[in-house]
Motif scaffolding. Structure first.
Motif, short mmCIF file in Angstrom:
data_model
loop_
_atom_site.label_atom_id
_atom_site.label_comp_id
_atom_site.label_asym_id
_atom_site.label_seq_id
_atom_site.Cartn_x
_atom_site.Cartn_y
_atom_site.Cartn_z
N VAL A 99 40.82 42.70 40.13
CA VAL A 99 40.82 41.86 41.32
C VAL A 99 39.86 42.41 42.37
N ALA A 100 39.84 43.75 42.52
CA ALA A 100 38.94 44.38 43.49
C ALA A 100 37.48 44.12 43.14
N ASN A 101 37.19 43.95 41.86
CA ASN A 101 35.82 43.73 41.43
C ASN A 101 35.42 42.26 41.45
N PHE A 102 36.29 41.38 40.97
CA PHE A 102 35.87 40.00 40.76
C PHE A 102 36.83 38.94 41.30
N GLY A 103 37.84 39.35 42.04
CA GLY A 103 38.74 38.36 42.61
C GLY A 103 39.98 38.14 41.77
N ARG A 104 40.86 37.30 42.27
CA ARG A 104 42.20 37.19 41.67
C ARG A 104 42.20 36.52 40.30
N ILE A 105 41.29 35.58 40.05
CA ILE A 105 41.28 34.88 38.76
C ILE A 105 40.30 35.55 37.80
N ALA A 106 39.02 35.62 38.20
CA ALA A 106 38.02 36.23 37.32
C ALA A 106 38.34 37.69 37.04
N GLY A 107 38.92 38.38 38.03
CA GLY A 107 39.27 39.78 37.83
C GLY A 107 40.33 39.95 36.76
N THR A 108 41.32 39.06 36.74
CA THR A 108 42.37 39.13 35.72
C THR A 108 41.80 38.89 34.34
N VAL A 109 40.88 37.92 34.23
CA VAL A 109 40.23 37.64 32.95
C VAL A 109 39.41 38.84 32.49
N CYS A 110 38.70 39.47 33.42
CA CYS A 110 37.87 40.63 33.09
C CYS A 110 38.71 41.77 32.55
N VAL A 111 39.82 42.06 33.19
CA VAL A 111 40.71 43.13 32.73
C VAL A 111 41.21 42.85 31.32
N ALA A 112 41.60 41.61 31.06
CA ALA A 112 42.07 41.24 29.72
C ALA A 112 40.98 41.47 28.68
N GLY A 113 39.74 41.12 29.04
CA GLY A 113 38.64 41.34 28.11
C GLY A 113 38.40 42.81 27.83
#
Length: 461
Positions: free
Chosen positions: A364-378
């Motif tokens: 979330v700190a890197n890409f926001g609440r939605i994109a950040g969650t997707v990034c972590v999952a990846g």
């Protein structure tokens, strides 16, 4: 907005249910290469997030709005589901060219003996470096025995202490510290996988080396050394599942007690806290805080206190291996979030302390609440894919040890995906690759043979 019942948010049951479903599916697919690392990642997220709420209770969350808590719990659920969606693609890419039905593996006694000897030699080298460094202290004669039994000296004797920002030769001492964790973790894994004299010697080395780690304030380091051996026990032991659960629960109770003692020591900074029978009276754990940090960062992003940095923090983590003596302007990690949390200070760094955002909060700190969650999952799916590759390469004892080490350090990534956690694994991977490229031609006779150790497959299928 989801309503509360008995002080517990209804949304809390969503990640619990999702995790329960995914764990059940993983256990049913235990023989698949992805199952073991995936279960480890699911457990890591559950403990750091829903587990934080269950451990700390509602009191620590009263400062947040219902919406902030519900959004955080929904992010946790979404992250778990996205990880499962990304696993097939990540595993397929990471294991391309490998046989998913690899032959049963027999652990070679010659290999285990050679690895144990190498680990002991490395231990002596690290010990010699630490003693040479400590000789500059006027209390050296009183300090050096505390390397083996820390309570012998009033203060903690640091073998490889260094500046937090890596100035001067700090990089070298930091690297030695990470290699030390790798070395000590190998003793634990060999104690589980080995048999006979190999196991006895590994246990003796644990008795010599582990007190230095466990008589300290760094609980994450203790886990980094301990958990690879626990992973080896779960994956390789032929004991019934009931026995594994009982042993793990006993270990959990011992750790719970010891970590309470560590909390007292962190307050007193006196080694006597470890040996005082009254030191932990009234001490309790207050949670793991990562769900709280996710609530904080969601709140800050919403009200504009914090703006996602579009990957700059991930970049800072990725280049953290570069010594600051070579790159004086190397980006610092997490200072902006520490300031947003109210820990700013009028000093060289501009903060009093840095704060871990948590695995999901980091995204979330890197890409926001939605994109950040997707990034972590990846990122989690890629880690699962890489560990799956190591599992399919387990005919190599070295890669099997790397797999155990990777499983063990996964839990500490719940605070942040950072090289500060992954360095022992990185150094281990480099050592394995160097050996595979240059060392095989000089291997001792019989090093590749199998001996009296039981086939690994019998323990896991």
């Amino acid at each position: 907005m989801l309503e509360y019942g008995a002080g517990i948010p209804l949304a809390l049951f969503l990640p619990i249910a999702v995790c329960g479903f995914l764990v059940t599916e993983g256990l049913l697919n235990w023989r698949e290469a992805w199952a073991k690392p995936a279960l480890t990642v699911y457990g890591t997220i559950f403990i750091w997030y829903p587990g934080d709420f269950l451990m700390a209770g509602t009191a620590g969350y009263r400062i947040f709005t219902d919406a902030a808590i519900n959004i955080a719990l929904l992010q946790v659920s979404a992250c778990l589901l996205l990880i499962r969606c990304f696993i097939p693609s990540a595993v397929a890419r990471c294991t391309r060219g490998l046989d998913a039905t690899s032959a049963p593996v027999s652990l070679s006694a010659a290999w285990m003996k050679a690895i144990l000897i190498a680990a002991i030699v490395l231990w002596f080298m690290l010990l010699a470096a630490a003693l040479a460094r400590l000789q500059q202290h006027r209390n050296f004669d009183e300090m050096w025995p505390a390397i083996f039994w820390p309570p012998l000296y009033q203060q903690k004797v640091s073998m490889f202490g260094h500046s937090g920002r890596g100035a001067g030769a700090s990089f070298i001492w930091a690297a030695m510290g990470y290699i030390q964790r790798l070395d000590y973790a190998v003793f634990g894994v060999i104690a589980v996988l080995g048999r006979g004299k190999i196991r006895v010697v590994a246990l003796l080395m644990m008795a010599l080396s582990w007190p230095y780690i466990f008589f300290d304030r760094m609980r994450n380091v203790m886990l980094a050394v301990l958990l690879p051996g626990v992973a080896a026990f779960w994956v390789s032991s032929t004991r019934p599942i009931v026995v594994k659960i009982i042993v793990s629960l006993i270990l959990l109770l011992v750790l719970d007690h010891w970590f309470k003692v560590v909390l007292v020591y962190r307050l007193k900074a006196d080694m006597g806290a470890f040996v005082s029978v009254h030191s932990m009276a009234g001490t309790r754990h207050h949670g793991l805080d990562m769900l709280k940090e996710l609530c904080y960062i969601n709140t800050f992003v919403e009200d504009g206190t914090y703006t996602p940095n579009f990957g700059r923090r991930y970049f800072a983590e990725a280049v953290n291996f570069v010594p600051r003596s070579l790159w004086p302007g190397k980006p610092d990690i997490g200072l902006d979030y520490a300031i947003a949390r109210g820990f700013g200070a009028n000093n060289r760094l501009g903060v009093r302390v840095t704060i871990a955002t948590g695995l999901i909060g980091q995204g979330v700190a890197n890409f926001g609440r939605i994109a950040g969650t997707v990034c972590v999952a990846g990122l989690c799916a890629c880690w699962i894919g890489f560990l799956s590759r190591l599992w399919l390469q387990r005919q190599s004892v070295l890669r099997l040890l790397l797999f155990m080490l990777g499983l063990g350090i996964t839990f500490n990534c719940g605070r942040d995906i950072t090289l500060l956690v992954l360095f022992p694994f990185v150094f281990g991977y480099i050592i394995v690759r160097v050996w595979e490229r240059y060392g095989r031609r000089h291997a001792l006779p019989g090093l590749g043979g199998n001996s009296h150790l039981a086939p690994l497959e019998n323990a896991v299928e």
